[in-house]
Design a protein around this motif. Sequence first.
Motif, PDB file in Angstrom:
ATOM      1  N   SER A  48       0.612  -1.215  -0.043  1.00 18.36           N
ATOM      2  CA  SER A  48       0.132  -0.287   0.009  1.00 18.36           C
ATOM      3  C   SER A  48       0.934   1.286   0.071  1.00 18.36           C
ATOM      4  N   ARG A  49       1.870   1.104   1.024  1.00 19.67           N
ATOM      5  CA  ARG A  49       2.550   2.320   0.676  1.00 19.67           C
ATOM      6  C   ARG A  49       3.386   2.836  -0.354  1.00 19.67           C
ATOM      7  N   CYS A  50       4.034   1.365  -1.340  1.00 15.00           N
ATOM      8  CA  CYS A  50       4.291   1.646  -2.633  1.00 15.00           C
ATOM      9  C   CYS A  50       3.525   2.064  -3.472  1.00 15.00           C
ATOM     10  N   ARG A  51       2.717   1.682  -3.655  1.00 16.71           N
ATOM     11  CA  ARG A  51       0.738   2.009  -4.579  1.00 16.71           C
ATOM     12  C   ARG A  51       1.320   3.401  -4.119  1.00 16.71           C
ATOM     13  N   GLY A  52       0.876   4.307  -3.207  1.00 19.25           N
ATOM     14  CA  GLY A  52       0.811   5.664  -2.800  1.00 19.25           C
ATOM     15  C   GLY A  52       1.638   6.811  -2.936  1.00 19.25           C
ATOM     16  N   ALA A  53       2.852   5.901  -2.982  1.00 17.36           N
ATOM     17  CA  ALA A  53       4.784   6.344  -3.084  1.00 17.36           C
ATOM     18  C   ALA A  53       4.186   6.807  -4.694  1.00 17.36           C
ATOM     19  N   ALA A  54       3.779   5.591  -5.721  1.00 15.39           N
ATOM     20  CA  ALA A  54       3.525   5.388  -7.752  1.00 15.39           C
ATOM     21  C   ALA A  54       2.301   6.853  -7.627  1.00 15.39           C
ATOM     22  N   PHE A  55       1.691   7.672  -7.172  1.00 18.03           N
ATOM     23  CA  PHE A  55      -0.049   8.021  -7.020  1.00 18.03           C
ATOM     24  C   PHE A  55       1.024   9.151  -6.767  1.00 18.03           C
ATOM     25  N   ALA A  56       2.219   9.553  -6.152  1.00 15.92           N
ATOM     26  CA  ALA A  56       2.163  10.872  -5.884  1.00 15.92           C
ATOM     27  C   ALA A  56       3.450  11.051  -6.621  1.00 15.92           C
ATOM     28  N   LEU A  57       4.194  10.151  -6.807  1.00 18.83           N
ATOM     29  CA  LEU A  57       5.123  10.306  -8.601  1.00 18.83           C
ATOM     30  C   LEU A  57       4.193  10.751  -9.122  1.00 18.83           C
ATOM     31  N   ARG A  58       3.222   9.966  -9.769  1.00 22.88           N
ATOM     32  CA  ARG A  58       2.747  10.344 -11.180  1.00 22.88           C
ATOM     33  C   ARG A  58       1.850  11.592 -10.840  1.00 22.88           C
ATOM     34  N   VAL A  59       1.166  11.993  -9.886  1.00 23.79           N
ATOM     35  CA  VAL A  59       1.003  13.302  -9.786  1.00 23.79           C
ATOM     36  C   VAL A  59       1.779  15.063  -9.958  1.00 23.79           C
ATOM     37  N   ALA A  60       2.743  13.902  -8.946  1.00 24.56           N
ATOM     38  CA  ALA A  60       4.262  14.992  -9.356  1.00 24.56           C
ATOM     39  C   ALA A  60       4.489  15.486 -10.839  1.00 24.56           C
ATOM     40  N   LEU A  61       4.749  14.293 -11.549  1.00 23.92           N
ATOM     41  CA  LEU A  61       5.382  14.254 -13.064  1.00 23.92           C
ATOM     42  C   LEU A  61       4.011  14.873 -13.881  1.00 23.92           C
ATOM     43  N   GLU A  62       2.936  14.794 -13.314  1.00 22.86           N
ATOM     44  CA  GLU A  62       2.246  15.223 -14.110  1.00 22.86           C
ATOM     45  C   GLU A  62       1.449  16.998 -14.141  1.00 22.86           C
ATOM     46  N   SER A  63       2.014  17.154 -13.255  1.00 22.99           N
ATOM     47  CA  SER A  63       2.281  18.835 -12.424  1.00 22.99           C
ATOM     48  C   SER A  63       3.344  19.369 -13.577  1.00 22.99           C
ATOM     49  N   ALA A  64       4.304  19.319 -13.092  1.00 27.28           N
ATOM     50  CA  ALA A  64       5.395  19.145 -14.448  1.00 27.28           C
ATOM     51  C   ALA A  64       5.346  18.992 -15.614  1.00 27.28           C
ATOM     52  N   VAL A  65       4.528  18.509 -16.176  1.00 24.90           N
ATOM     53  CA  VAL A  65       4.273  18.502 -17.468  1.00 24.90           C
ATOM     54  C   VAL A  65       3.571  19.720 -17.282  1.00 24.90           C
ATOM     55  N   ALA A  66       1.940  20.352 -16.877  1.00 25.27           N
ATOM     56  CA  ALA A  66       1.199  20.769 -16.740  1.00 25.27           C
ATOM     57  C   ALA A  66       1.923  22.334 -16.835  1.00 25.27           C
ATOM     58  N   ASP A  67       3.237  22.365 -15.461  1.00 29.35           N
ATOM     59  CA  ASP A  67       3.242  23.556 -15.426  1.00 29.35           C
ATOM     60  C   ASP A  67       4.448  23.986 -17.191  1.00 29.35           C
ATOM     61  N   ARG A  68       5.050  23.455 -17.667  1.00 31.77           N
ATOM     62  CA  ARG A  68       5.846  23.335 -18.591  1.00 31.77           C
ATOM     63  C   ARG A  68       4.856  23.703 -19.948  1.00 31.77           C
ATOM     64  N   LEU A  69       3.935  22.893 -20.027  1.00 29.66           N
ATOM     65  CA  LEU A  69       3.116  23.289 -21.588  1.00 29.66           C
ATOM     66  C   LEU A  69       2.127  24.471 -20.661  1.00 29.66           C
ATOM     67  N   THR A  70       2.037  24.771 -20.186  1.00 32.66           N
ATOM     68  CA  THR A  70       1.252  26.293 -19.292  1.00 32.66           C
ATOM     69  C   THR A  70       2.810  27.466 -19.840  1.00 32.66           C
ATOM     70  N   ALA A  71       4.155  26.881 -19.736  1.00 29.64           N
ATOM     71  CA  ALA A  71       5.095  28.305 -19.557  1.00 29.64           C
ATOM     72  C   ALA A  71       4.746  28.208 -21.008  1.00 29.64           C
ATOM     73  N   HIS A  72       5.249  27.397 -21.926  1.00 29.92           N
ATOM     74  CA  HIS A  72       5.257  26.902 -23.319  1.00 29.92           C
ATOM     75  C   HIS A  72       3.336  27.659 -24.179  1.00 29.92           C
ATOM     76  N   ARG A  73       2.259  28.177 -23.089  1.00 30.06           N
ATOM     77  CA  ARG A  73       1.583  28.508 -23.735  1.00 30.06           C
ATOM     78  C   ARG A  73       0.578  27.126 -25.278  1.00 30.06           C
ATOM     79  N   ALA A  74       0.306  26.217 -24.259  1.00 31.45           N
ATOM     80  CA  ALA A  74      -0.049  25.414 -24.878  1.00 31.45           C
ATOM     81  C   ALA A  74      -1.217  25.988 -24.878  1.00 31.45           C
TER      82      ALA A  74
END
Length: 126
Positions: free
Chosen positions: A31-57
Amino acid sequence: MNQTIRQLLDTTDLLLTDTGEPATSTAATASRCRGAAFALRVALESAVADRLTAHRAPRAIREGTQRAAFLWLRGCAEAGVARRAKAVWSQLCLGCHYHQYEIGPTEDQVRAWHTEVAALVALLAL
């Protein structure tokens, strides 16, 4: 890197930290490992969203599916970075979903994903 991403990476570290208890159940570890995977996925998705916002997608890309976001990322980041981000995101998606016939991600897998996501977040923030 924004504060939310930093907190998500820190949460992953906390979930993967050995509690020191001698008999931690397999279910609790999974359960801890799956929860950590969720947190990592959201972190990556947030970084991608920030990059897209910066490039005015377009808004439809930023707020649409992650698949569309990763396709658009190819035009906003180096090809290798976009490819690595899509690959680790795909693995994280598999690790986040529960299936009765599969065991969850192992601690070693999640640690490897953490290293890759942290590197990608730094590259996407440039």
